[in-house]
Design an enzyme around this catalytic site. Structure first.
Site, PDB file in Angstrom:
ATOM      1  N   ASP A  12       0.856  -1.185   0.000  1.00 22.89           N
ATOM      2  CA  ASP A  12       0.000   0.000   0.000  1.00 22.89           C
ATOM      3  C   ASP A  12       0.893   1.236   0.000  1.00 22.89           C
ATOM      4  O   ASP A  12       1.723   1.406   0.899  1.00 22.89           O
ATOM      5  CB  ASP A  12      -0.890  -0.023   1.245  1.00 22.89           C
ATOM      6  CG  ASP A  12      -1.995   1.022   1.196  1.00 22.89           C
ATOM      7  OD1 ASP A  12      -2.357   1.460   0.088  1.00 22.89           O
ATOM      8  OD2 ASP A  12      -2.484   1.406   2.271  1.00 22.89           O
ATOM      9  N   ASP A 137      -3.262   2.691  -5.907  1.00 18.25           N
ATOM     10  CA  ASP A 137      -2.176   2.768  -4.917  1.00 18.25           C
ATOM     11  C   ASP A 137      -1.935   1.495  -4.133  1.00 18.25           C
ATOM     12  O   ASP A 137      -1.233   1.518  -3.108  1.00 18.25           O
ATOM     13  CB  ASP A 137      -2.440   3.921  -3.946  1.00 18.25           C
ATOM     14  CG  ASP A 137      -3.725   3.738  -3.145  1.00 18.25           C
ATOM     15  OD1 ASP A 137      -4.513   2.827  -3.479  1.00 18.25           O
ATOM     16  OD2 ASP A 137      -3.940   4.513  -2.192  1.00 18.25           O
ATOM     17  N   GLU A 138      -2.478   0.352  -4.555  1.00 22.26           N
ATOM     18  CA  GLU A 138      -2.234  -0.881  -3.804  1.00 22.26           C
ATOM     19  C   GLU A 138      -2.231  -2.096  -4.725  1.00 22.26           C
ATOM     20  O   GLU A 138      -2.895  -2.115  -5.758  1.00 22.26           O
ATOM     21  CB  GLU A 138      -3.274  -1.065  -2.687  1.00 22.26           C
ATOM     22  CG  GLU A 138      -4.688  -1.204  -3.178  1.00 22.26           C
ATOM     23  CD  GLU A 138      -5.668  -1.512  -2.055  1.00 22.26           C
ATOM     24  OE1 GLU A 138      -5.328  -2.328  -1.171  1.00 22.26           O
ATOM     25  OE2 GLU A 138      -6.776  -0.953  -2.073  1.00 22.26           O
TER      26      GLU A 138
END
Length: 413
Positions: A12, A137-138
């Protein structure tokens, strides 16, 4: 030789949008900064102040702050310095201004965030090829067979990935490594920012059971409220209940899943490719807009959304057959409409025309606070070409029809 122990990582990025902005504005590091709202005149004024070194030359005092904000925008993300004041994503900017009036306010720049998203994911794939994309974003990464993925429970490989991502992007990330995706996602939150957390099968009772039930990805606010009414507050409390009791209170599917999750069981594989069900673009206005009195402004926004959506389709290599709209009125009530067309398309004009037809089917007497456009029934472009042997001719004909009809549709805005 025995099979390697399954090790799954969840990576993350740390305060991703805010961290990307701090690459542009390093003078804001350590300060409370929130990202949200649309572009404002103040942003252009900022750029006019940049010196020879560029944006890094702008003095901190020149940046707009929350106390001066007026409007209904919401926070997309915030730096860790801002979060200490209770400011976080999805919070209204006006409410955030009461909590942290001194916070610096920057606009959202999705093009820049997508650029860095592609960069950090490409970096990971060079080291560990089994990666599941879970958003901007992950990601999940299968460490099991990757060199270093078993050493220290996966810590050695996690360190390597962290360093590679930082060297390539200048951004930090947090990584949780565990026997499965469920626990890995929880673990990635343990040591933020820029942390690594390792969870082994034997750590369930000591590391996972003391956590709140909401830490299980999939238990939302409503389920959590019901669990609290039943005096179940931690994952350990949940694990103490029988499968039959959970099924009785939450239904067969959800109850059985809760029982498995509370005991740390999750057999889901890392999915290398997942095709989207739909793609959408939407925007919340700084002020309510009226379909008649603000027709020109709404028309321009509507067209821009359709063009961006067409660009998304073309970049991802998809075409769509169902096109729809989403409206939210000034009383917060929403409405959606969609229409399926004869041929697959990724053409902005066709999307604009069909979405305009959907607008004819909704009331437009009230002011609007949000407008969105969505495409569904997606198919890979090459598959669509095979499926429709005369796709090129059909697409051209339909697009021309759309062009001829746009003048009528535009009258809605």
């Amino acid at each position: 030789m025995s099979a390697p122990i399954r090790r799954i990582a969840h990576l993350d990025m740390d305060a991703f949008y805010a961290s990307v902005e701090l690459l542009r504005y390093p003078q804001l590091k350590g300060l409370p900064v929130v990202i949200g709202g649309g572009r404002r005149a103040a942003d252009e004024a900022l750029r006019a102040l940049q010196g020879e070194r560029g944006l890094a030359d702008i003095p901190v005092a020149a940046f707009p702050v929350l106390r001066d904000y007026t409007g209904r925008g919401v926070i997309t993300t915030a730096t860790y310095a801002a979060r200490q004041f209770g400011v976080g994503s999805a919070l209204g900017l006006m409410k955030a201004a009461r909590l942290c009036p001194q916070a610096i306010l920057l606009p959202v720049d999705f093009d820049e965030y997508r650029k860095y998203s592609r960069l950090f994911k490409a970096t990971i794939l060079e080291i560990a090829p089994l990666m599941e994309d879970r958003g901007v974003d992950e990601v999940y990464i299968d460490f099991t067979e990757v060199p270093g993925g078993q050493r220290e429970g996966g810590r050695v490989l996690a360190r390597l990935i962290q360093k590679a991502v930082f060297d390539r992007t200048g951004l930090t990330c947090s990584i949780g490594v565990a026997p499965n995706k469920l626990i890995a996602k929880m673990a990635s939150e343990f040591n933020k920012p820029n942390g690594i957390s390792i969870v082994h099968e034997g750590d369930l009772q000591s590391l996972i059971w003391p956590l709140a039930c909401r830490k299980i990805n999939g238990i939302g606010p409503k389920a959590d409220e019901k669990l609290a009414r039943l005096h179940i507050h931690t994952i350990g409390d949940l694990a103490a209940q029988s499968r039959e009791w959970l099924i009785e209170h939450f239904g067969k599917a959800t109850g059985a899943w809760m029982h498995e999750a509370a005991h740390g069981r999750d057999a889901r594989p890392v999915v290398l490719e997942s095709e989207p069900v739909s793609i959408s673009r939407e925007t919340t206005f700084e002020r309510d807009l009226h379909a008649v009195r603000d027709r020109a402004e709404l028309g321009a926004i509507f067209t821009a959304l359709c063009e961006k959506l067409a660009g998304d389709l073309q970049r991802k290599g998809f075409v769509a057959k169902t096109i729809g709209i989403k409206l939210r009125y000034d009383n917060f009530k929403g409405v959606t409409r969609d229409q399926t067309i004869a041929h697959y398309t990724a053409d902005a004009r066709t999307i604009r025309h069909t979405a305009g037809l959907c607008l004819k089917r909704v009331p437009l007497a009230q002011r609007l606070r949000l407008l969105g456009v969505r495409v569904g029934s997606l198919l890979k472009a090459e598959e669509a070409r095979e499926f429709e042997s005369n796709a090129s001719l059909a697409h051209t004909t339909y697009s021309q029809s759309a062009t001829d009809s746009i003048a009528t549709t535009d009258q809605l805005f």
